[in-house]
Design a protein around this motif. Sequence first.
Motif, PDB file in Angstrom:
ATOM      1  N   GLU A   7     -20.897 -10.767   1.341  1.00  0.00           N
ATOM      2  CA  GLU A   7     -21.517  -9.696   0.553  1.00  0.00           C
ATOM      3  C   GLU A   7     -21.547  -8.379   1.316  1.00  0.00           C
ATOM      4  O   GLU A   7     -21.599  -7.315   0.703  1.00  0.00           O
ATOM      5  N   ARG A  11     -15.916  -2.891  -0.066  1.00  0.00           N
ATOM      6  CA  ARG A  11     -15.019  -3.039  -1.210  1.00  0.00           C
ATOM      7  C   ARG A  11     -14.344  -1.694  -1.457  1.00  0.00           C
ATOM      8  O   ARG A  11     -14.995  -0.661  -1.456  1.00  0.00           O
ATOM      9  N   TYR A  12     -13.035  -1.745  -1.651  1.00  0.00           N
ATOM     10  CA  TYR A  12     -12.231  -0.532  -1.787  1.00  0.00           C
ATOM     11  C   TYR A  12     -11.561  -0.486  -3.150  1.00  0.00           C
ATOM     12  O   TYR A  12     -11.121  -1.505  -3.671  1.00  0.00           O
ATOM     13  N   VAL A  13     -11.457   0.730  -3.674  1.00  0.00           N
ATOM     14  CA  VAL A  13     -10.745   0.971  -4.932  1.00  0.00           C
ATOM     15  C   VAL A  13      -9.778   2.123  -4.728  1.00  0.00           C
ATOM     16  O   VAL A  13     -10.108   3.137  -4.116  1.00  0.00           O
ATOM     17  N   PHE A  28      -7.984  -3.178  -6.060  1.00  0.00           N
ATOM     18  CA  PHE A  28      -9.301  -3.559  -5.576  1.00  0.00           C
ATOM     19  C   PHE A  28      -9.141  -4.464  -4.371  1.00  0.00           C
ATOM     20  O   PHE A  28      -8.350  -5.422  -4.397  1.00  0.00           O
ATOM     21  N   ALA A  29      -9.856  -4.144  -3.299  1.00  0.00           N
ATOM     22  CA  ALA A  29      -9.778  -4.929  -2.062  1.00  0.00           C
ATOM     23  C   ALA A  29     -11.182  -5.188  -1.535  1.00  0.00           C
ATOM     24  O   ALA A  29     -12.082  -4.368  -1.704  1.00  0.00           O
ATOM     25  N   ILE A  30     -11.331  -6.334  -0.891  1.00  0.00           N
ATOM     26  CA  ILE A  30     -12.591  -6.671  -0.231  1.00  0.00           C
ATOM     27  C   ILE A  30     -12.296  -6.893   1.241  1.00  0.00           C
ATOM     28  O   ILE A  30     -11.495  -7.755   1.608  1.00  0.00           O
ATOM     29  N   PRO A  33      -8.451  -3.073   3.080  1.00  0.00           N
ATOM     30  CA  PRO A  33      -7.857  -2.307   1.977  1.00  0.00           C
ATOM     31  C   PRO A  33      -6.390  -2.595   1.719  1.00  0.00           C
ATOM     32  O   PRO A  33      -5.899  -2.384   0.618  1.00  0.00           O
ATOM     33  N   PHE A  36      -4.975  -6.259  -1.510  1.00  0.00           N
ATOM     34  CA  PHE A  36      -5.618  -5.877  -2.766  1.00  0.00           C
ATOM     35  C   PHE A  36      -5.009  -6.609  -3.950  1.00  0.00           C
ATOM     36  O   PHE A  36      -3.930  -7.186  -3.863  1.00  0.00           O
ATOM     37  N   CYS A  50     -17.234  -0.544 -10.491  1.00  0.00           N
ATOM     38  CA  CYS A  50     -17.365   0.209  -9.236  1.00  0.00           C
ATOM     39  C   CYS A  50     -18.824   0.281  -8.792  1.00  0.00           C
ATOM     40  O   CYS A  50     -19.133   0.096  -7.608  1.00  0.00           O
ATOM     41  N   ASN A  53     -20.085  -3.168  -7.544  1.00  0.00           N
ATOM     42  CA  ASN A  53     -19.476  -3.580  -6.283  1.00  0.00           C
ATOM     43  C   ASN A  53     -19.672  -2.573  -5.153  1.00  0.00           C
ATOM     44  O   ASN A  53     -19.166  -2.790  -4.045  1.00  0.00           O
ATOM     45  N   VAL A  55     -18.286   0.247  -4.459  1.00  0.00           N
ATOM     46  CA  VAL A  55     -16.962   0.473  -3.881  1.00  0.00           C
ATOM     47  C   VAL A  55     -16.880   1.782  -3.110  1.00  0.00           C
ATOM     48  O   VAL A  55     -17.655   2.713  -3.333  1.00  0.00           O
TER      49      VAL A  55
END
Length: 85
Positions: A7, A11-13, A28-30, A33, A36, A50, A53, A55
């Motif tokens: 958690e 998180r990346y967008v 989307f990456a956790i 980056p 994805f 977004c 998360n 992001v």
Amino acid sequence: MSHSSFEQLPRYVRVRGRSDDPFVEFDFAIGHPELFIELVLPRSAFESFCRNNSVQFMDAAMAEAIDRDMRKWRYGTSHGDDEGS
């Protein structure tokens, strides 16, 4: 990895679609980056996604670094980059 440490991962967008489209195409990456998945959501669902998360939106430098790394793996270090040419 425990649930709580997962958690905590960022998180990346990265938005790929145009801003006037009814749907948003994005990566989307956790945690990393460069690893994805590609997603498409209606604009309102994207905004909720977004927010839920928390992001971080990729900036141009981060996106370029990922694109450069993808080209390196696909074509080798000299394809399309100044270095090694």
